[in-house]
Design an enzyme around this catalytic site. Structure first.
Site, PDB file in Angstrom:
ATOM      1  N   GLU A 110       0.836  -1.212   0.000  1.00 53.85           N
ATOM      2  CA  GLU A 110       0.000   0.000   0.000  1.00 53.85           C
ATOM      3  C   GLU A 110       0.869   1.261   0.000  1.00 53.85           C
ATOM      4  OE1 GLU A 110      -2.447  -1.570   3.337  1.00 53.85           O
ATOM      5  OE2 GLU A 110      -4.102  -0.832   2.121  1.00 53.85           O
ATOM      6  N   GLU A 130      -4.003  -9.406   3.476  1.00 56.02           N
ATOM      7  CA  GLU A 130      -4.717  -9.091   4.721  1.00 56.02           C
ATOM      8  C   GLU A 130      -5.848 -10.058   5.018  1.00 56.02           C
ATOM      9  OE1 GLU A 130      -3.601  -6.944   2.566  1.00 56.02           O
ATOM     10  OE2 GLU A 130      -2.800  -5.168   3.562  1.00 56.02           O
TER      11      GLU A 130
END
Ligand code: CAA
Length: 707
Positions: A110, A130
């Site tokens: 990210e 995740e």
């Protein structure tokens, strides 16, 4: 290089007009509060420094950034939070280039997506895993990834948690270029200089529109993903939220989408599933840390011998060949050896047929395989694994042979599910060289390996077992010697609880449904049908003379086996499998047999709710797990959790039986056990460890820390 300033977890160093910020936070550069603060400060300072025209982000050591610091989850958030840091990077007035090597995962990717340009080095692994921790990418990943790679590909990446290679990431549009350099600094400087030469400025992912230009197609991809998640994610919380966040990326302006992502992320963060999955992540990394083996050096294993070419022997052979080691298999005659060889080849044939392995790879693996009908062929082996059927006399005979042919220092292992490793070791002249390696079927697929350490097993022998597991990419769990070690011993207890409920009024179909509703992929009776009832039957018959008369013995399984109903392979067991069907149907004849057994045993059946079935099943499991722990058969509670998760289908998002027990509260589990013990004290007597912990207001987790 002209300037140098250390900022601790992120080192900023200027090379003429390019500032290189290197995240340096071993072991994997996770984005801890310190890293975030340093990174934010370095990016902020770079804006004010007129000498800096471009910024390069790199990671020190083997990885770029492995993600958020998982150890911080569940603790109060410390500023700057990651989403804000990513926004700050994206807002930089000077172009930011992320150079990715090793792992660029989760929050690490990210950060890279918030940078303006991405360069990947050979061997880089990019992913948004995740979901495997019960989360969603919460630092803009659900908004930025679809803008670069499209909704469909971004959903695939986030819902699977898979890693992409540098080349795949380039194809997917996640990175801009593959570096030819193997050094991150060189690659970053070269890219930044080229960028400056071409007057390339900041290019914000939030402004990218091409990949989501076809809005109807993007929305259709999210609808399809929502359907798939509803069908396949079996009670998991975060996948549906990932889809929701991606829908927001398509439908809403960027900042509003970020708001939706944040709200969904916080829901996931608070969910017990996140706690269970994070527990599982760390528990799996704990198992190989054995205090007693700290000083022990594993013996080298270059050649592996395997005795027995049945399902287990062949599966182990494949696992060893896959790890790049040569295998010599010994069987008692040519025909058996040929069958063993054929089983090994068959595994690879299937992989080639499915396009998951190239023909030359298959050939290379099989070239490392040799077979013999003489034990002397094992004379060179550093590790010999006996994998014949479960019969003590037969195993003793094999070990007598191994004792004769094995070279000095060779490690001798028995792949037994429950037999006494100490007795087997005693049949050799070197019991210190003997241990148990309990593989799970299919041995080339299942990750769990119980490393059974006997009374006389030398530390370096045990260490060899752990090192061997590492080579095979398995998760080794230390087990002491007892009937069934960790996993099968606990399994025997909750199967007994299930059998008692079956005789007392619940049907096997009710029990399977309740166990599935808890999150298992299948219930105990489906499992028995799959494994084959004959195996358990043979064991029961062998143990009959030594069975504890105080323990209730439910005979329903024997009645099915006497009819030759062994499960899927015979077309019926607890379920019917007409015409080779894999999905079983309920069988009225089985219910009639159960009724007859109830009558014979003088039981008046009573109804069971799904909740009661689950509570009894879990209480039996947790109670036996506590006994296993108390007796030192398992080293720590989290090891038991790993065994249940990776070998027995316990739902990962519940963290394992002892993590689950802690989440329910030990007093509640104890109260259930005491209630059940009123009917049958011999089976349900609470483990002294459970009584002690509950009495002291402690939980199993507190023992993990102590281990
Ligand atoms: N946070 C904290 N510790 C971490 C970590 C993380 N993200 N990733 C790894 N570690 C720790 C491990 O616990 C281990 O610690 P010990 O040595 O004390 O046991 C150590 O780093 C080394 O890890 P591995 O043994 O796994 O090393 P490896 O070389 O086999 O694998 C890896 C390296 C591929 C990076 C692997 O560790 C991994 O997959 N890590 C997790 C990646 C991940 O899931 N990232 C997403 C995090 S969630 C997120 O980022 C949320 C968000 O969007 C805000």
């Amino acid at each position: 290089m002209t300037d140098s300033a250390s900022t601790g977890a992120a080192l900023a160093r200027r090379y003429e007009d390019v500032l290189v910020i290197t995240i340096d936070h071993p072991p994997v550069n996770a984005l801890s509060a310190a890293v975030r603060a340093d990174l934010a400060a370095a990016v902020r300072d770079a804006q004010a420094d007129p000498q800096v025209r471009a910024i390069v982000l790199t990671g020190a050591g083997r990885n770029f950034i492995a993600g958020a610091d998982i150890r911080e989850f569940g603790k109060p958030p410390q500023p700057p939070i990651l989403p804000n840091l990513c926004n700050q990077i994206e807002a930089s007035a000077k172009p930011v280039v992320a150079v990715l090597h090793g792992a660029a995962l989760g929050g690490g990717l990210e950060v890279a997506l918030a940078a303006h340009y991405r360069v990947a080095l050979p061997g880089a692994r990019l992913g948004l895993p995740e979901v495997t921790l019960g989360l969603l990418p919460g630092a803009g990943g659900t908004q930025r990834a679809p803008r670069l790679m499209g909704a469909q590909a971004a959903l695939d990446l986030m819902l699977s948690g898979k890693h992409l290679s540098a080349e795949e990431a380039l194809d997917a549009g996640l990175v801009d270029s593959l570096a030819s350099e193997s050094d991150a600094l060189d690659a970053g400087l070269a890219y930044a200089r080229q960028l400056l030469a071409l007057r390339g400025g900041p290019r914000r992912t939030r402004d990218a529109t091409a990949a989501l230009a076809d809005k109807p197609a993007a929305l259709a991809a999210t609808d399809a993903a929502a359907d798939r998640v509803a069908r396949t994610s079996r009670g998991l919380f975060s996948p549906a939220r990932i889809v929701e966040a991606v829908r927001a990326a398509i439908e809403l302006p960027f900042d509003e989408g970020l708001g939706v992502e944040r709200a969904l992320f916080l829901q996931c963060l608070d969910s017990p599933q996140r706690a269970g999955l994070v527990h599982a992540f760390f528990a799996e990394r704990e198992t190989a840390k054995i205090p007693e083996l700290k000083q022990a050096r594993p013996r080298g294993v270059e050649r592996v011998g395997i005795v027995g070419g049945g399902t287990m022997g062949a599966g182990i052979a494949v696992a060893v060949l896959d790890a790049g080691l040569p295998v010599v298999m010994v069987e008692q005659d040519d025909a058996a050896l040929e069958r063993g060889r054929a089983r090994v080849a068959h595994v690879y044939d299937l992989l080639v047929d499915k396009g998951r392995m190239r023909a030359d790879e298959r050939a290379a693996r099989l070239a490392r395989f040799t077979g013999s009908t003489h034990y002397d062929a094992l004379a060179d082996a550093d590790l010999i694994i006996e994998a014949i059927f479960e019969d003590m006399d037969a195993k003793l005979a094999v070990f007598a042979q191994l004792d004769r042919v094995a070279k000095p220092g060779a490690v001798l292992a028995t792949n037994t599910s429950y037999l006494d490793v100490d007795r087997i070791a005693a049949a050799t002249r070197g019991p210190a060289d003997v241990l148990g390696l309990h593989f799970f079927s299919p041995a080339n697929v299942m990750k769990l390996l119980e490393v059974v350490v006997g009374r006389q097993t030398a530390p370096d022998t045990a260490a060899t077992g752990f090192e061997f597991a590492r080579k095979l990419r398995k998760i080794p769990v230390r087990a002491g010697v007892c009937d069934g070690f960790i996993g099968n011993r606990i399994l025997a207890a909750y199967r007994q609880a299930a059998d008692m409920m079956m005789e007392d009024g619940a049907s096997p179909y009710d029990i399977d449904a309740a166990v599935r509703a808890f999150g298992y992929p299948m219930g105990p009776y489906q499992m028995m049908d799959l494994a084959g009832g004959d195996i358990g039957w043979a064991t029961r018959k062998r143990r009959a003379p030594t069975r504890d008369p105080a323990l209730r013995y439910v005979q329903i399984a024997d009645r099915l086996c006497e009819r030759g109903w062994f499960g899927q392979k015979t077309g019926r067991g607890y379920y019917l499998y007409p015409d080779g069907a894999r999905q079983g149907q309920q069988d009225p004849d089985v219910l009639a047999i159960i009724d007859a057994e109830r009558l014979r045993a003088g039981v008046r059946p009573r109804p069971y709710t799904q909740e009661e079935i689950q509570r009894r099943y879990l209480a039996a499991m947790i109670n036996e797990a506590a006994n296993v722990l108390r007796q030192g058969i398992a080293l720590r509670p989290s090891d038991i959790d790993v065994v249940a998760l990776s070998g027995y289908g316990f739902p990962r998002y519940r963290g394992g039986p002892l993590h689950y027990a802690d989440s329910v509260g030990l007093p509640a589990i104890l109260a259930d056990l005491r209630e059940y013990a009123k009917e049958d004290p011999a089976f349900w007597t609470p483990s002294p460890l459970l009584v002690e912990l509950a009495g002291a207001g402690r939980d199993f987790t507190s023992l993990n820390r102590a281990a």
